[in-house]
Design a protein around this motif. Structure first.
Motif, PDB file in Angstrom:
ATOM      1  N   GLN A  74      41.543  26.621  41.734  1.00 55.52           N
ATOM      2  CA  GLN A  74      40.210  26.587  41.140  1.00 55.52           C
ATOM      3  C   GLN A  74      40.114  27.559  39.969  1.00 55.52           C
ATOM      4  O   GLN A  74      39.552  27.237  38.925  1.00 55.52           O
ATOM      5  CB  GLN A  74      39.151  26.958  42.176  1.00 55.52           C
ATOM      6  CG  GLN A  74      38.736  25.849  43.079  1.00 55.52           C
ATOM      7  CD  GLN A  74      37.598  26.281  43.988  1.00 55.52           C
ATOM      8  OE1 GLN A  74      37.497  27.450  44.353  1.00 55.52           O
ATOM      9  NE2 GLN A  74      36.766  25.330  44.344  1.00 55.52           N
ATOM     10  N   VAL A 115      42.049  26.175  36.930  1.00 59.54           N
ATOM     11  CA  VAL A 115      41.330  25.075  36.274  1.00 59.54           C
ATOM     12  C   VAL A 115      40.140  25.600  35.504  1.00 59.54           C
ATOM     13  O   VAL A 115      39.874  25.175  34.368  1.00 59.54           O
ATOM     14  CB  VAL A 115      40.911  24.007  37.315  1.00 59.54           C
ATOM     15  CG1 VAL A 115      39.938  23.013  36.716  1.00 59.54           C
ATOM     16  CG2 VAL A 115      42.131  23.311  37.873  1.00 59.54           C
ATOM     17  N   ALA A 116      39.403  26.544  36.073  1.00 68.76           N
ATOM     18  CA  ALA A 116      38.238  27.104  35.385  1.00 68.76           C
ATOM     19  C   ALA A 116      38.665  27.875  34.139  1.00 68.76           C
ATOM     20  O   ALA A 116      37.991  27.839  33.118  1.00 68.76           O
ATOM     21  CB  ALA A 116      37.465  28.005  36.336  1.00 68.76           C
ATOM     22  N   THR A 117      39.779  28.579  34.207  1.00 66.27           N
ATOM     23  CA  THR A 117      40.250  29.343  33.065  1.00 66.27           C
ATOM     24  C   THR A 117      40.772  28.421  31.968  1.00 66.27           C
ATOM     25  O   THR A 117      40.632  28.707  30.791  1.00 66.27           O
ATOM     26  CB  THR A 117      41.391  30.295  33.486  1.00 66.27           C
ATOM     27  OG1 THR A 117      41.117  30.842  34.748  1.00 66.27           O
ATOM     28  CG2 THR A 117      41.518  31.436  32.517  1.00 66.27           C
ATOM     29  N   ALA A 118      41.380  27.311  32.343  1.00 60.99           N
ATOM     30  CA  ALA A 118      41.925  26.382  31.354  1.00 60.99           C
ATOM     31  C   ALA A 118      40.828  25.639  30.610  1.00 60.99           C
ATOM     32  O   ALA A 118      41.017  25.229  29.465  1.00 60.99           O
ATOM     33  CB  ALA A 118      42.846  25.382  32.034  1.00 60.99           C
ATOM     34  N   ASN A 119      39.660  25.468  31.211  1.00 62.03           N
ATOM     35  CA  ASN A 119      38.560  24.735  30.575  1.00 62.03           C
ATOM     36  C   ASN A 119      37.717  25.600  29.656  1.00 62.03           C
ATOM     37  O   ASN A 119      36.862  25.083  28.955  1.00 62.03           O
ATOM     38  CB  ASN A 119      37.662  24.098  31.644  1.00 62.03           C
ATOM     39  CG  ASN A 119      38.368  22.958  32.343  1.00 62.03           C
ATOM     40  OD1 ASN A 119      39.273  22.335  31.778  1.00 62.03           O
ATOM     41  ND2 ASN A 119      37.935  22.655  33.553  1.00 62.03           N
ATOM     42  N   VAL A 120      37.908  26.896  29.657  1.00 63.11           N
ATOM     43  CA  VAL A 120      37.139  27.782  28.782  1.00 63.11           C
ATOM     44  C   VAL A 120      37.723  27.716  27.374  1.00 63.11           C
ATOM     45  O   VAL A 120      38.919  27.856  27.171  1.00 63.11           O
ATOM     46  CB  VAL A 120      37.184  29.241  29.317  1.00 63.11           C
ATOM     47  CG1 VAL A 120      36.485  30.177  28.346  1.00 63.11           C
ATOM     48  CG2 VAL A 120      36.574  29.313  30.689  1.00 63.11           C
ATOM     49  N   GLU A 121      36.861  27.493  26.385  1.00 64.61           N
ATOM     50  CA  GLU A 121      37.356  27.404  25.005  1.00 64.61           C
ATOM     51  C   GLU A 121      37.005  28.618  24.221  1.00 64.61           C
ATOM     52  O   GLU A 121      36.099  29.264  24.254  1.00 64.61           O
ATOM     53  CB  GLU A 121      36.780  26.162  24.346  1.00 64.61           C
ATOM     54  CG  GLU A 121      37.367  24.918  24.974  1.00 64.61           C
ATOM     55  CD  GLU A 121      36.916  23.685  24.251  1.00 64.61           C
ATOM     56  OE1 GLU A 121      36.791  23.718  23.009  1.00 64.61           O
ATOM     57  OE2 GLU A 121      36.687  22.693  24.942  1.00 64.61           O
TER      58      GLU A 121
END
Length: 77
Positions: free
Chosen positions: A68, A71-77
């Motif tokens: 989790q 995934v949350a870190t990868a979605n931050v732009e």
């Protein structure tokens, strides 16, 4: 007809018995030998199995939380 069914069930039961005889067997000792309280509890509630199950559940939960976070870190732009 009945003899044929009986032969088949005897063959299946014999095969199951042969497979079970290959499994390792251990002898249950007296649970009150070393530690009376812990031995008695372990006799009725196998603590090794409980510990292994709890460890597996915790490992899966930690892996899920790491997933989790990734995934949350990868979605931050």
């Amino acid at each position: 007809m009945v003899d044929g069914i009986e032969f088949i069930t005897d063959a299946i039961i014999g095969a199951i018995a042969a497979v079970l005889s290959l499994l390792p067997q251990h002898e249950l000792g007296n649970p009150l030998d070393n530690n009376r309280v812990l031995g008695a509890v372990n006799y009725f509630l196998p603590l090794g199995i409980v510990t292994a199950g709890f460890s597996g559940i915790m490992t899966a939960w930690i892996a899920y939380r790491v997933y989790q976070w990734l995934v949350a870190t990868a979605n931050v732009e």
